[in-house]
Design an enzyme around this catalytic site. Structure first.
Site, PDB file in Angstrom:
ATOM      1  N   ASN A 189       1.387  -7.226  18.167  1.00 13.75           N
ATOM      2  CA  ASN A 189      -0.120  -7.700  17.549  1.00 13.75           C
ATOM      3  C   ASN A 189      -0.856  -7.840  18.512  1.00 13.75           C
ATOM      4  OD1 ASN A 189      -1.924  -9.041  15.964  1.00 13.75           O
ATOM      5  ND2 ASN A 189      -0.424 -10.121  14.717  1.00 13.75           N
ATOM      6  N   HIS A 212       6.360  -8.114  -1.420  1.00 13.55           N
ATOM      7  CA  HIS A 212       5.122  -8.421  -2.323  1.00 13.55           C
ATOM      8  C   HIS A 212       4.830  -7.320  -3.482  1.00 13.55           C
ATOM      9  CE1 HIS A 212       3.690 -11.478   0.998  1.00 13.55           C
ATOM     10  NE2 HIS A 212       4.774 -11.871   0.176  1.00 13.55           N
ATOM     11  N   THR A 219       1.308  -8.927  11.418  1.00  7.58           N
ATOM     12  CA  THR A 219       1.438 -10.103  10.318  1.00  7.58           C
ATOM     13  C   THR A 219       0.825 -11.651  11.041  1.00  7.58           C
ATOM     14  OG1 THR A 219       2.572 -11.136   8.938  1.00  7.58           O
ATOM     15  CG2 THR A 219       3.771 -10.381  10.623  1.00  7.58           C
ATOM     16  N   CYS A 260       7.873  -5.535 -25.878  1.00  7.82           N
ATOM     17  CA  CYS A 260       7.233  -6.632 -26.411  1.00  7.82           C
ATOM     18  C   CYS A 260       5.544  -6.290 -26.682  1.00  7.82           C
ATOM     19  CB  CYS A 260       7.058  -7.842 -25.534  1.00  7.82           C
ATOM     20  SG  CYS A 260       6.230  -7.564 -23.897  1.00  7.82           S
ATOM     21  N   ASP A 285       0.801  -1.352   0.069  1.00  8.93           N
ATOM     22  CA  ASP A 285       0.036   0.049  -0.067  1.00  8.93           C
ATOM     23  C   ASP A 285       0.638   1.286  -0.107  1.00  8.93           C
ATOM     24  OD1 ASP A 285       0.751   0.176   2.677  1.00  8.93           O
ATOM     25  OD2 ASP A 285      -1.307  -0.510   3.559  1.00  8.93           O
TER      26      ASP A 285
HETATM   27  P1  NAD Z   1      -2.884 -11.063   7.871  1.00 11.41           P
HETATM   28  O1  NAD Z   1      -4.286 -10.419   7.256  1.00 11.41           O
HETATM   29  O2  NAD Z   1      -2.813 -12.378   7.536  1.00 11.41           O
HETATM   30  O3  NAD Z   1      -2.795 -10.713   9.323  1.00 11.41           O
HETATM   31  C1  NAD Z   1      -2.868  -9.547  10.075  1.00 11.41           C
HETATM   32  C2  NAD Z   1      -2.335  -9.583  11.227  1.00 11.41           C
HETATM   33  O4  NAD Z   1      -2.480  -8.268  11.807  1.00 11.41           O
HETATM   34  C3  NAD Z   1      -3.193 -10.510  12.058  1.00 11.41           C
HETATM   35  O5  NAD Z   1      -2.300 -11.117  12.903  1.00 11.41           O
HETATM   36  C4  NAD Z   1      -3.938  -9.499  13.194  1.00 11.41           C
HETATM   37  O6  NAD Z   1      -4.347  -9.816  14.304  1.00 11.41           O
HETATM   38  C5  NAD Z   1      -3.045  -8.229  13.148  1.00 11.41           C
HETATM   39  N1  NAD Z   1      -3.371  -7.018  13.396  1.00 11.41           N
HETATM   40  C6  NAD Z   1      -4.778  -6.537  13.187  1.00 11.41           C
HETATM   41  N2  NAD Z   1      -4.835  -5.322  13.424  1.00 11.41           N
HETATM   42  C7  NAD Z   1      -3.836  -4.952  14.034  1.00 11.41           C
HETATM   43  C8  NAD Z   1      -3.396  -3.766  14.398  1.00 11.41           C
HETATM   44  N3  NAD Z   1      -4.315  -2.498  14.468  1.00 11.41           N
HETATM   45  N4  NAD Z   1      -2.074  -3.489  14.779  1.00 11.41           N
HETATM   46  C9  NAD Z   1      -1.396  -4.539  14.670  1.00 11.41           C
HETATM   47  N5  NAD Z   1      -1.624  -5.841  14.151  1.00 11.41           N
HETATM   48  C10 NAD Z   1      -2.797  -5.854  13.940  1.00 11.41           C
HETATM   49  O7  NAD Z   1      -1.676 -10.057   7.293  1.00 11.41           O
HETATM   50  P2  NAD Z   1      -0.358 -10.488   6.637  1.00 11.41           P
HETATM   51  O8  NAD Z   1       0.182 -11.403   7.519  1.00 11.41           O
HETATM   52  O9  NAD Z   1       0.381  -9.358   6.319  1.00 11.41           O
HETATM   53  O10 NAD Z   1      -0.598 -11.544   5.248  1.00 11.41           O
HETATM   54  C11 NAD Z   1      -1.326 -11.041   4.301  1.00 11.41           C
HETATM   55  C12 NAD Z   1      -0.804 -10.715   2.891  1.00 11.41           C
HETATM   56  O11 NAD Z   1      -1.685  -9.748   2.015  1.00 11.41           O
HETATM   57  C13 NAD Z   1       0.568  -9.789   2.690  1.00 11.41           C
HETATM   58  O12 NAD Z   1       1.537 -10.739   2.508  1.00 11.41           O
HETATM   59  C14 NAD Z   1       0.104  -8.656   1.936  1.00 11.41           C
HETATM   60  O13 NAD Z   1       1.159  -8.875   0.990  1.00 11.41           O
HETATM   61  C15 NAD Z   1      -1.114  -8.834   1.429  1.00 11.41           C
HETATM   62  N6  NAD Z   1      -2.091  -7.478   2.187  1.00 11.41           N
HETATM   63  C16 NAD Z   1      -1.411  -6.411   2.238  1.00 11.41           C
HETATM   64  C17 NAD Z   1      -2.275  -5.178   2.464  1.00 11.41           C
HETATM   65  C18 NAD Z   1      -1.713  -3.891   2.636  1.00 11.41           C
HETATM   66  O14 NAD Z   1      -0.896  -3.649   1.748  1.00 11.41           O
HETATM   67  N7  NAD Z   1      -2.204  -2.965   3.584  1.00 11.41           N
HETATM   68  C19 NAD Z   1      -3.510  -5.477   3.067  1.00 11.41           C
HETATM   69  C20 NAD Z   1      -3.870  -6.895   2.834  1.00 11.41           C
HETATM   70  C21 NAD Z   1      -3.129  -7.779   2.634  1.00 11.41           C
END
Ligand code: NAD
Length: 231
Positions: free
Chosen positions: A204, A111, A179, A141, A96
């Site tokens: 988290n 990513h 994460t 291309c 993002d």
């Molecule tokens: P995930 O959705 O699997 O996990 C999110 C984690 O964030 C959870 O463990 C949750 O408990 C925690 N969380 C929720 N609110 C929070 C807060 N206020 N403060 C701290 N932690 C909090 O996310 P992931 O592990 O990043 O995997 C999702 C994949 O999808 C990523 O690899 C990413 O590439 C992509 N993604 C990116 C975005 C973005 O760019 N913002 C958004 C969604 C998904």
């Protein structure tokens, strides 16, 4: 509270939870984007080959959503810590661009980024930050440029992954924020099983599968970072 001055090199590893309080929607779980859209139609190379415009439009929606959100105090705090502690590197799974909007420098976007386009074949990368996500073709291309993000079935950019790994190997403090660490190979970067293990901290509000393996767990939100990490 963790004092960064106790550590020579710090890596902050962020995921979707980092941006949750900014209002950036998550992809998984209740209300996540993949409940509304089938990724096979919107987020993989074959969908793009079949329907490039549909996939670009989907990503334009994601960009508009993100543009409607603002970085929060946690993003700003990390950026300010980087000024006092230049060896603090941010490695993110997020696409993002919120760290950068808060003034932070990101060492590795594992990513990719919503704000770039690339040619799947030639690797040419174009900045798509300005304007709409209109279709543009590779000058080599003639194929349409795709969003420069890691879709389902894609490999992570090897150079970006290697850069992240090198930083993590050298760090003495590793802070994992927002994460669930279930997306591989990014999750494998958390240095649980290395010989020279850094101090491992998880921030988290919810437990994760890896929580028990961290040296310290702070059940807090990313926006609370100013109280959790001090220079
Ligand atoms: P995930 O959705 O699997 O996990 C999110 C984690 O964030 C959870 O463990 C949750 O408990 C925690 N969380 C929720 N609110 C929070 C807060 N206020 N403060 C701290 N932690 C909090 O996310 P992931 O592990 O990043 O995997 C999702 C994949 O999808 C990523 O690899 C990413 O590439 C992509 N993604 C990116 C975005 C973005 O760019 N913002 C958004 C969604 C998904």
């Amino acid at each position: 509270m963790i004092a960064l001055s106790d550590y020579a090199r710090v890596v902050v590893f962020t995921g979707a939870g980092m941006s949750a309080e900014s209002g950036v929607p998550t992809y998984r779980g209740r209300g996540g984007i993949w409940q509304q859209y089938d990724y096979e139609d919107y987020a993989c190379e074959s969908a793009f080959r079949r329907h490039p415009q549909r996939v670009l439009d989907f990503h334009e929606l994601r960009r508009e959503q993100v543009l409607g959100c603002e970085p929060h105090a946690g993003h700003a705090h990390l950026a300010s810590l980087q000024r006092t502690h230049p060896s603090l590197s941010i490695v993110t799974q997020n696409i993002d661009g919120m760290h950068q909007r808060a003034g932070g420098a990101v060492a590795a976007e594992l990513h990719g980024s919503l704000w770039r386009l690339r040619c799947a074949q030639h690797g040419v990368v174009e900045d798509a930050a300005a304007g709409r996500f209109v279709r543009r073709d590779c000058t080599q291309c003639g194929r349409p440029l795709r969003p420069d993000i890691t879709w389902f079935g894609d490999m992570i950019d090897e150079a970006v992954f290697a850069q992240a790994r090198a930083l993590i190997e050298m760090c003495s403090l590793f802070v994992c924020i927002g994460t669930s660490a279930v997306v591989w190979p990014a999750a494998g970067l958390i240095p649980f099983d290395v010989r020279q293990r850094p101090h491992l901290v998880e921030i988290n509000p919810e437990p994760t599968d890896g929580s028990a393996r961290f040296d310290r767990v702070l059940r807090a939100s990313a926006s609370a970072l100013p109280e959790l990490l001090v220079p």
